[in-house]
Design an enzyme around this catalytic site. Structure first.
Site, PDB file in Angstrom:
ATOM      1  N   ALA A  34       0.815  -1.220   0.000  1.00 28.29           N
ATOM      2  CA  ALA A  34       0.000   0.000   0.000  1.00 28.29           C
ATOM      3  C   ALA A  34       0.848   1.270   0.000  1.00 28.29           C
ATOM      4  O   ALA A  34       0.606   2.194  -0.782  1.00 28.29           O
ATOM      5  CB  ALA A  34      -0.930  -0.001   1.210  1.00 28.29           C
ATOM      6  N   ASN A  37       2.882   1.691  -3.136  1.00 25.80           N
ATOM      7  CA  ASN A  37       1.955   2.060  -4.212  1.00 25.80           C
ATOM      8  C   ASN A  37       1.713   3.563  -4.218  1.00 25.80           C
ATOM      9  O   ASN A  37       1.744   4.216  -5.270  1.00 25.80           O
ATOM     10  CB  ASN A  37       0.615   1.349  -4.041  1.00 25.80           C
ATOM     11  CG  ASN A  37       0.674  -0.137  -4.355  1.00 25.80           C
ATOM     12  OD1 ASN A  37       1.626  -0.623  -4.945  1.00 25.80           O
ATOM     13  ND2 ASN A  37      -0.359  -0.857  -3.949  1.00 25.80           N
ATOM     14  N   ARG A 105       3.891 -13.355   4.801  1.00 27.98           N
ATOM     15  CA  ARG A 105       4.659 -12.217   5.310  1.00 27.98           C
ATOM     16  C   ARG A 105       5.030 -12.357   6.794  1.00 27.98           C
ATOM     17  O   ARG A 105       5.633 -11.441   7.357  1.00 27.98           O
ATOM     18  CB  ARG A 105       3.865 -10.932   5.095  1.00 27.98           C
ATOM     19  CG  ARG A 105       2.604 -10.828   5.919  1.00 27.98           C
ATOM     20  CD  ARG A 105       1.595  -9.819   5.401  1.00 27.98           C
ATOM     21  NE  ARG A 105       2.102  -8.507   5.082  1.00 27.98           N
ATOM     22  CZ  ARG A 105       1.343  -7.535   4.559  1.00 27.98           C
ATOM     23  NH1 ARG A 105       0.054  -7.756   4.329  1.00 27.98           N
ATOM     24  NH2 ARG A 105       1.864  -6.364   4.300  1.00 27.98           N
ATOM     25  N   ALA A 255      -6.487   0.502  -6.168  1.00 27.35           N
ATOM     26  CA  ALA A 255      -7.266   1.706  -6.444  1.00 27.35           C
ATOM     27  C   ALA A 255      -7.313   2.628  -5.230  1.00 27.35           C
ATOM     28  O   ALA A 255      -7.223   3.850  -5.365  1.00 27.35           O
ATOM     29  CB  ALA A 255      -8.677   1.331  -6.875  1.00 27.35           C
ATOM     30  N   GLY A 256      -7.461   2.062  -4.033  1.00 29.25           N
ATOM     31  CA  GLY A 256      -7.499   2.877  -2.826  1.00 29.25           C
ATOM     32  C   GLY A 256      -6.199   3.626  -2.592  1.00 29.25           C
ATOM     33  O   GLY A 256      -6.202   4.784  -2.150  1.00 29.25           O
ATOM     34  N   ASP A 257      -5.089   2.988  -2.913  1.00 35.44           N
ATOM     35  CA  ASP A 257      -3.789   3.651  -2.774  1.00 35.44           C
ATOM     36  C   ASP A 257      -3.653   4.753  -3.817  1.00 35.44           C
ATOM     37  O   ASP A 257      -3.091   5.815  -3.546  1.00 35.44           O
ATOM     38  CB  ASP A 257      -2.665   2.627  -2.929  1.00 35.44           C
ATOM     39  CG  ASP A 257      -2.782   1.490  -1.938  1.00 35.44           C
ATOM     40  OD1 ASP A 257      -3.206   1.736  -0.798  1.00 35.44           O
ATOM     41  OD2 ASP A 257      -2.456   0.344  -2.315  1.00 35.44           O
ATOM     42  N   ASP A 293      -0.870  -3.982  -8.895  1.00 38.76           N
ATOM     43  CA  ASP A 293      -1.073  -2.966  -7.866  1.00 38.76           C
ATOM     44  C   ASP A 293      -0.819  -1.559  -8.387  1.00 38.76           C
ATOM     45  O   ASP A 293      -1.675  -0.686  -8.296  1.00 38.76           O
ATOM     46  CB  ASP A 293      -0.146  -3.253  -6.672  1.00 38.76           C
ATOM     47  CG  ASP A 293      -0.758  -4.228  -5.686  1.00 38.76           C
ATOM     48  OD1 ASP A 293      -1.456  -5.153  -6.150  1.00 38.76           O
ATOM     49  OD2 ASP A 293      -0.538  -4.068  -4.476  1.00 38.76           O
TER      50      ASP A 293
END
Length: 312
Positions: A34, A37, A105, A255-257, A293
């Site tokens: 995120a 990005n 992760r 898209a949110g980032d 991304d």
């Protein structure tokens, strides 16, 4: 420096054909995360941005650093750790609907970040600090790192921007809610999605969510409403900005980032909040049109025909 952001980036593997991971045999390799990005999107829009993180001292770590640095992001604060790996994740390809994402992760290099990894003088050079709710979910020391960065940002007069970006694969609602609400209360600008706003405030309507956030240090709230656009609110003004309508959504991830980057770009440019939200919607819409991304984020000339590169 315009913006500094802090967080984990991972190597992303996506099947080269539409199928479940069970039957996929060949994968494309890219990166995702995120905060990186947002950094990449801002750099493409002509802004100076730095990304702080830890990576494994491995081929994947070098690949991520080189990719992000190649986009024009300053990676001078990235550290490579010998004993912890770079994280990876896998994303399905589907004809319709949001793809499933599988993360690997645990105990990654980024999860080992501590407040000592934050150089105060580097933070002090920036105008904005961008953080998300992903980093504090990675480990207790990552939470400490985020809180320390907020403290330093306040000390040096930075505007702090918080995207909750809630990942319930990393922690439970019961764990996430009080921590993220506390972080939001300390930040100047909060960018929740509609579901995140409900989780953090208990309210259903964007107007009510905004009022909850504005009771503390927050001066601007932008509630993301998907294809409907976004609702923005300050103490002085509020309103809705329509989304960009697309014939087809190829991949919603990122898209949110892109939205966050577009909005921050608007702030840096000094345009009114409503116009900054429109820029946010525009950048997000580009991200929806291609797989991956960060691959779809636009350059300044694509969204502003009057844009001229600033000489720094």
């Amino acid at each position: 420096m315009d913006v500094v952001t802090i967080g984990e980036s991972m190597v992303l593997f996506t099947p080269d054909s539409i199928s479940s991971l069970t039957f996929a045999s060949k994968f494309d390799k890219t990166i995702g995360g995120a905060e990186s990005n947002v950094a990449i999107a801002l750099a493409r829009l002509g802004h100076q941005v730095g990304w702080i993180s830890n990576l494994g001292h491995d081929d994947f770590g070098i690949y991520i650093r080189n990719m992000i640095r190649g986009e024009g992001v300053d990676t001078s604060q990235v550290k490579f750790l010998e004993d912890y790996p770079t994280a990876v994740f896998f994303k399905e390809r589907k004809m319709v609907g949001e793809p499933q994402v599988f993360y690997y992760r645990k105990n990654s290099a980024a999860s080992q970040m501590t407040p000592k990894d934050i150089d105060e003088s580097y933070i002090a050079k920036a105008k904005y600090l961008h953080i998300t709710g992903i980093t504090p979910a990675l480990s207790p020391t990552c939470l400490d790192t985020v809180m320390h960065s907020i403290k330093l940002a306040k000390k040096h007069g930075l505007t702090i921007i918080f995207d909750p970006n809630i990942r319930l694969k990393l922690w439970s609602k019961e764990e996430a809610t009080p921590v993220l609400r506390d972080i939001a209360n300390k930040c100047d600008i909060v960018l929740p999605g509609i579901d995140e706003g409900e989780l953090l405030t208990g309210k259903i309507e964007p107007e009510a969510m905004a009022r909850e956030f504005l009771q503390h240090d927050t001066s601007v709230v932008i509630v993301k409403l998907g294809k409907k656009g976004a609702y923005y609110a300050t103490v002085e003004e509020s309103g809705y900005v329509e989304g960009i309508q697309l014939e087809q959504v190829v991949d919603p991830i990122g898209a949110g980032d892109g939205f966050a980057a577009g909005f921050i770009s608007g702030l840096i440019s000094g345009i009114p909040i409503s116009e900054a939200v429109h820029r946010a919607n525009t950048v997000a819409s580009y991200a929806l049109t291609v797989p991956g991304d960060a691959e779809g984020y636009p350059y300044s000339h694509q969204i502003d025909p009057n844009y001229k590169e600033v000489q720094r």
